[in-house]
Design an enzyme around this catalytic site. Structure first.
Site, PDB file in Angstrom:
ATOM      1  N   HIS A  68       0.809  -1.216   0.000  1.00  0.00           N
ATOM      2  CA  HIS A  68       0.000   0.000   0.000  1.00  0.00           C
ATOM      3  C   HIS A  68       0.841   1.264   0.000  1.00  0.00           C
ATOM      4  O   HIS A  68       0.322   2.345  -0.290  1.00  0.00           O
ATOM      5  CB  HIS A  68      -0.936  -0.001   1.209  1.00  0.00           C
ATOM      6  CG  HIS A  68      -2.004  -1.040   1.140  1.00  0.00           C
ATOM      7  ND1 HIS A  68      -3.313  -0.752   0.833  1.00  0.00           N
ATOM      8  CD2 HIS A  68      -1.961  -2.381   1.337  1.00  0.00           C
ATOM      9  CE1 HIS A  68      -4.033  -1.862   0.843  1.00  0.00           C
ATOM     10  NE2 HIS A  68      -3.236  -2.869   1.149  1.00  0.00           N
ATOM     11  N   ASP A  84       3.927   9.342  -1.305  1.00  0.00           N
ATOM     12  CA  ASP A  84       2.771   8.567  -0.874  1.00  0.00           C
ATOM     13  C   ASP A  84       2.499   7.452  -1.864  1.00  0.00           C
ATOM     14  O   ASP A  84       2.668   7.637  -3.079  1.00  0.00           O
ATOM     15  CB  ASP A  84       1.533   9.464  -0.765  1.00  0.00           C
ATOM     16  CG  ASP A  84       0.730   9.202   0.494  1.00  0.00           C
ATOM     17  OD1 ASP A  84       0.883   8.120   1.082  1.00  0.00           O
ATOM     18  OD2 ASP A  84      -0.054  10.082   0.880  1.00  0.00           O
TER      19      ASP A  84
END
Length: 469
Positions: A155, A356
């Site tokens: 993730h 991110d």
């Protein structure tokens, strides 16, 4: 196919009350289809953990909890996972903390969990492991003779090779990843970095189908950008906003976990530059920054909280008046339905991380907007979401001037342009929602042939506390 078995660091709530967002929403329908099982860590650690999974039944799927001793949990989670892997994978090698006991605990948790899973899993079950805390799990399962299909989804970002090599066990991490049948990442950037790591660490060969040949075995690689329940979040925002008055001033909003990867001090620096250079907007706009606490046991997180509070106070002291507070700062989590309404009633969404994996706040902000009068998303070029959302205003979060100009552009953008940008963003998200993400990954995993275990002997088992050569 038998059951879908999800494995993650944390399990869903036993009674379903915690299913309001995130991974559970993404996967519970797939789990319910064939009576799936979710294996995750118990919410509380115990000095005398059970040696097997503790099972709970929900109407939609079963939950298997594993328990850890408090010290083992601290060294595995706060230590190796979040004081070494998290900063390294986010490009902050200056923040990594290396302790031999951290590496030992990290390996021990996957080893212990693999034994529990092997006692539970059926031969036709499909196993899907999630995120950086459990990278060694496939290796430990293969050692125990598990032939099931095992997929892994990361993730968070994959850094470049030289950054990855700052992790003392970097060769072991690459070898552990290579024992999954399918590795999914968020972006093409991450995929390119992963291929380069395999090439230089395990002499992997990129094949014409995009997969990697490693030691005579093919490892399937794929880019699977995670998403949200777009229509569900849109309804949540629309219904919740009925009767809710808009804020007195156009609002900029940021919602981020309090983490150094989110670029919160840099965001405030950009906002301060905006107020400094465009005086006409003073007392005309406000910034709402919601930053729930996270990992307070890690020193770097305490530092970022102090810096953020100092910067917010500095801006309010410099530009605030009796009737106007430039920055409203909330240091706690808000319910998902409240956030949806706040997004819908905010003119600008600020999603400006330094690095991110994806950042679902960007997608939530777009989904929440009123299509007849939508707000504008300002998005960091370093967020994984930037690959999918080019109609946002893309910025460099390290450049306060770039941020200031983007804020001005967003506030002055004509309604017709705002509608056109939002329409393009929403249409894409509606066609690539969370169900699309999970079904795409599982379809790819189910297409993988079951493995021949002879190749696993080519990798030596990781020895805790010993650096790879």
């Amino acid at each position: 196919m038998g059951r879908l078995v999800i494995v993650s660091n944390r399990a869903p709530s036993i009674d379903g009350t915690g299913d309001s967002g995130g991974l559970v929403v993404a996967l519970k329908d797939a789990l319910a289809k064939d009576g799936g099982l979710w294996i995750g860590g118990a919410p509380e650690q115990t000095d005398t953990p059970a040696s097997s999974l503790v099972f709970h039944h929900r109407p939609d799927f079963d939950i298997g909890l594993f328990e850890l001793e408090p010290q083992l949990y601290r060294d595995y989670y706060f230590g190796y996972s979040n004081s070494l892997l998290w900063p390294a994978l986010h490009g902050r090698v200056d923040l990594i903390e290396v302790q031999p006991r951290y590496a030992a605990a990290y390996s021990e948790v996957s080893r212990r969990l693999a034994r529990m899973i092997s006692d539970t899993v059926r031969s036709d079950d499909v196993i899907w492991v999630h995120d950086y805390q459990l990278i060694p799990l496939a290796h430990e399962l293969r050692v125990l003779g598990c032939r099931n299909r095992i997929g892994f989804f990361l993730h968070i970002p994959v850094p470049g090779l030289e950054t990855f090599k700052a992790i003392p066990e970097w060769r072991d991490l690459a070898a552990w990843l290579a024992e999954y049948d399918l590795i999914g990442v968020q972006t093409q950037r991450d995929l390119a970095h992963l291929i380069n790591i395999f090439r230089h660490t395990l002499r992997g060969e990129l094949r014409s189908n995009g997969n990697m040949g490693i030691n005579g075995r093919e490892v399937v690689l794929g880019c699977f950008p995670i998403s949200i329940n777009v229509e569900g979040f849109r309804r949540l925002a629309e219904e919740g906003s009925i009767g809710t008055p808009p804020p007195p001033l156009p609002r900029l909003i940021g919602v981020d976990r309090l983490d150094y990867s989110k670029g919160l001090p840099q965001r405030l620096a950009g906002y301060e530059t905006f107020l400094s250079q465009y005086a006409r907007f003073r007392s005309k706009v406000s910034l709402l920054q919601i930053a729930p606490p996270t990992r307070d046991d890690v020193e770097a997180y305490r530092d970022i909280r102090e810096e953020l509070e100092l910067r917010a106070g500095h801006i309010n002291g410099l530009y605030g008046t009796v009737d106007w507070t430039p920055v409203q700062y909330i240091h706690r989590a808000l319910p998902r339905d409240e956030l949806a309404v706040l997004f819908r009633l905010s003119r600008v969404g600020l999603v400006t991380p330094l690095f991110d994996g994806m950042n679902l706040v960007a997608k939530e902000y777009v989904a929440a907007q009123d299509e007849t009068d939508p707000g504008v998303l300002i998005l960091s070029q370093f967020a994984g979401a930037a690959e999918e959302m080019p109609q946002a205003l893309i910025v460099n979060p390290h450049d306060p001037q770039d941020m200031a100009e983007a804020i001005k552009t967003a506030l002055e953008m004509p309604r017709a342009e705002r509608i056109a940008r939002h329409e393009a963003l929403y249409d894409y998200l509606a066609n690539h929602d969370v169900e699309y993400w999970s079904s795409s990954f599982l379809k790819r995993l189910l297409a993988v042939e079951t493995i021949d275990l002879h190749w696993t002997s080519r990798y030596s088992a990781y020895q805790p506390g010993v650096k790879a050569s």
